[in-house]
Design an enzyme around this catalytic site. Structure first.
Site, PDB file in Angstrom:
ATOM      1  N   TYR A 189     -17.761   1.515  58.379  1.00  0.00           N
ATOM      2  CA  TYR A 189     -18.036   2.751  59.109  1.00  0.00           C
ATOM      3  C   TYR A 189     -17.777   3.941  58.185  1.00  0.00           C
ATOM      4  O   TYR A 189     -16.709   4.083  57.612  1.00  0.00           O
ATOM      5  CB  TYR A 189     -17.117   2.801  60.325  1.00  0.00           C
ATOM      6  CG  TYR A 189     -17.421   3.851  61.378  1.00  0.00           C
ATOM      7  CD1 TYR A 189     -18.291   4.905  61.157  1.00  0.00           C
ATOM      8  CD2 TYR A 189     -16.822   3.771  62.640  1.00  0.00           C
ATOM      9  CE1 TYR A 189     -18.559   5.843  62.138  1.00  0.00           C
ATOM     10  CE2 TYR A 189     -17.079   4.715  63.640  1.00  0.00           C
ATOM     11  CZ  TYR A 189     -17.934   5.746  63.372  1.00  0.00           C
ATOM     12  OH  TYR A 189     -18.194   6.691  64.347  1.00  0.00           O
ATOM     13  N   CYS A 190     -18.767   4.803  58.020  1.00  0.00           N
ATOM     14  CA  CYS A 190     -18.655   6.048  57.259  1.00  0.00           C
ATOM     15  C   CYS A 190     -18.220   5.742  55.824  1.00  0.00           C
ATOM     16  O   CYS A 190     -18.863   4.976  55.127  1.00  0.00           O
ATOM     17  CB  CYS A 190     -17.692   6.993  57.972  1.00  0.00           C
ATOM     18  SG  CYS A 190     -17.639   8.661  57.271  1.00  0.00           S
ATOM     19  N   VAL A 191     -17.100   6.329  55.360  1.00  0.00           N
ATOM     20  CA  VAL A 191     -16.668   6.129  53.972  1.00  0.00           C
ATOM     21  C   VAL A 191     -16.348   4.670  53.696  1.00  0.00           C
ATOM     22  O   VAL A 191     -16.522   4.181  52.572  1.00  0.00           O
ATOM     23  CB  VAL A 191     -15.457   7.025  53.647  1.00  0.00           C
ATOM     24  CG1 VAL A 191     -14.282   6.723  54.546  1.00  0.00           C
ATOM     25  CG2 VAL A 191     -15.027   6.866  52.197  1.00  0.00           C
ATOM     26  N   GLY A 193     -18.078   2.306  54.891  1.00  0.00           N
ATOM     27  CA  GLY A 193     -19.394   1.727  54.657  1.00  0.00           C
ATOM     28  C   GLY A 193     -19.851   1.970  53.231  1.00  0.00           C
ATOM     29  O   GLY A 193     -20.427   1.084  52.585  1.00  0.00           O
TER      30      GLY A 193
END
Length: 583
Positions: free
Chosen positions: A316-318, A320
């Site tokens: 998720y986000c960073v 990812g």
């Protein structure tokens, strides 16, 4: 027989001479400030190219003439509304929640204030857009700063120019101002703006309630294994990597919103990494640690615990972005089969169109972050303030109006409780993240970055991936997320979800909210994807679950090591663990 009074329409009072004089001064002063600012820019900007085009007096004259033309129309509507053209709102202005109260349109003076604000704001932004010869990135920064000023000077933010606030003051005989002042002073003392009711939520009581155990703890993370809720489970387990910028329980909010609880109910053996909030002991932590000692270590731990060859992974986000690097490292070492599939929630690898956060990435900002992280970690309140600035109208000024000026009590909201639950970041890694990725965009250049001596080449990743983007995401814009498809070589599925960075992800099927778009055709751009996409109402979670099932549908009994504590790793603590509660 008594006469019945006939109702009559009240004629709006004409503005007094004092009112006209005052608002003439306000608009004149606003124009003066804009012109003074423009002259200051002229005096301090070098005359050499590429700035010469900025100083074109023709553009300045056009802007001034346009402003005065709109101002004169504004005055005509105020003084002689019967003979003036109506104010034409843009769709964005019509939807502006700050002015939803009827007083802003029904009371002539406040309708005039509202229209004046929109006129000034519109011309301030037009002035930025008209700048020529300015570096696009610098222009983006100027526009962001200008929008911040526009949001700050909104008449809704000041008692004297907000009719709702004035009515509240009269209604409460001034008690609302006293209560609002108490709210403001309390926030100043703790150094962070309050966004939700204190004490309304507690981890393990009404948040992060999915049953599970911490089965491993390292200096970097805790690994949580969740108890099965079905008699059989998918053989390939799921490992979720949330961003260390926030607490992991964004994916385990109240039970009805919990992605983790829902995934367990679909028959998945779910593990989640809960990152440690940084302290001085983590001053030497860098990206290599989050890849090798974090993601790869957690993947191997789960594989060994359950005696399986591979896992499904979510980033998720960073996290990812980091998962992309992890996949590249595994591919380079001939170990790509350790991850059967990878899912990316609003994650970026190409930062050329990374959204509003890029305006904070320049030498001055990096120097400030370096000074703030002198002890080895960056206080999470700094990052919280930064993200709040990205949506200042909703996450800052809304609370100024409602809780400071109106003196209203804070409403309980699980998402805002999570948003305020900040984490500290390792300063060395955070600086290199902003520099290497956001500023220099090195991740997409084969070999420009390395993990533990292994060069990163995203084009070598052939793992099946599911990519989710939020249509209204301002942190990881959909165009930026889409760019992942330009680098990975394996089978790809891109899904565009309604809403933004958080609500676009945390959208359980039971809520019936939003929608998502899919397109089975091979296309080169997001615009082409959208043009041929099929819209499906509701949550994209079931689509993702079906995709996981298509990758590997094999199931096993939910017993032995599938139950937390029944395998080689013994329970250390109940979920949600201890790292999630430390600041």
């Amino acid at each position: 027989m008594a006469e019945t009074a006939t109702p009559t329409m009240e004629t709006p009072a004409l503005p007094s001479l004092e009112d006209l004089q005052h608002w003439t001064w306000v608009l004149g002063r606003a124009q003066q400030l804009m012109l003074e600012h423009g002259m200051d820019v002229v005096e301090h900007v070098p005359a050499a190219p590429p700035f010469g085009a900025m100083l074109d007096p023709t553009a300045a004259m056009r802007a001034t003439a346009g402003f005065w033309a709109d101002t004169m129309q504004l005055w005509q509507r105020f003084v002689d509304p019967a003979h003036a053209a109506p104010f034409e709102e843009t769709p964005e202005q019509a939807r502006d929640k700050r002015f939803k109260a009827p007083q802003w349109r029904e009371q002539p003076l406040f309708d005039f204030i509202r229209q004046s604000y929109f006129v000034i704001a519109d011309h301030m932004l037009k002035g930025v857009d008209a700048l020529e010869g300015v570096d696009p990135r610098q222009k983006e920064q100027i526009r962001f700063a200008t929008q911040g000023v526009i949001d700050a000077i909104s008449p809704t933010n000041f008692p004297a120019t907000n009719p709702v606030v004035l009515e509240r003051i009269i209604e409460t005989k001034g008690e609302s101002l006293i209560k609002g002042l108490q709210h403001m002073l309390a926030d100043m003392q703790k150094g962070q703006m309050t966004q939700t009711a204190e004490g309304a939520f507690e981890l393990g009581r009404n948040l992060a309630m999915t049953p599970g155990k911490v089965v491993k703890r390292t200096p970097l993370y805790e690994l949580i294994q969740y108890a099965p809720a079905t008699e059989s489970v998918y053989k390939t387990p799921l490992v979720i990597f949330p961003p260390w910028i926030n607490r992991f329980y964004i994916l385990d909010l109240t039970p009805e919103k919990s992605f983790i609880r829902w995934a367990v109910a679909q028959g998945m053996t779910v593990f989640v990494v809960s990152w440690k909030s940084a302290d001085a002991s983590m001053k030497d932590v860098v990206w290599d640690d989050y890849v090798e000692r974090g993601q790869i270590d957690a993947i191997d731990t789960v594989r060994e615990l359950l005696d399986v060859e591979s896992v499904h992974a979510i980033g998720y986000c960073v996290a990812g972005t980091t998962l992309a690097a992890t996949l590249a490292v595994l591919a380079a070492g001939g170990q790509a089969d350790r991850v059967k599939s990878a899912t990316f929630f609003t994650a970026q690898v190409d930062f050329s169109e990374a959204g509003d956060l890029r305006v904070f990435i320049d030498d001055d900002q990096l120097a400030m972050i370096r000074s703030l992280g002198a002890e080895g970690f960056l206080d999470g309140r700094y990052m919280a303030a930064t993200f709040n600035l990205l949506r200042g109208r909703d996450l800052i000024w809304n609370y100024v109006t409602q809780n400071y000026l109106m003196g209203q009590d804070y409403a309980p909201f699980d998402l805002l409780h999570w948003n305020s639950d900040v984490t500290n970041l390792p300063s060395a890694w955070h600086l290199s993240y902003l520099t290497d990725l956001y500023r220099d965009n090195k991740l997409i250049v084969p070999g420009a970055l390395a993990i533990g001596g292994t060069p990163i080449d995203l084009t070598k990743v052939a793992t099946p991936v599911y990519i989710q983007a939020g249509r209204e995401d301002h942190i990881a814009p959909p165009n930026s997320v889409w760019k992942i498809t330009h680098y990975f070589q394996g089978p790809l599925k891109f899904v565009l979800a309604g809403s933004g960075h958080i609500a676009g992800v945390v959208n359980p099927p039971a809520s019936g909210k939003y929608q998502y778009w899919t397109n089975g055709e091979k296309v080169g751009t997001l615009a082409e994807f959208i043009a041929g996409a099929t819209e499906t109402k509701g949550s994209w979670w079931p689509d993702w679950a079906a995709w996981i099932d298509s990758i590997d549908a094999e199931k096993v009994d939910a017993k032995d090591a599938r139950v937390p504590g029944k395998g080689r790793l013994k329970p250390i603590a109940d979920a949600p663990g201890t790292y999630v509660t430390t600041r």
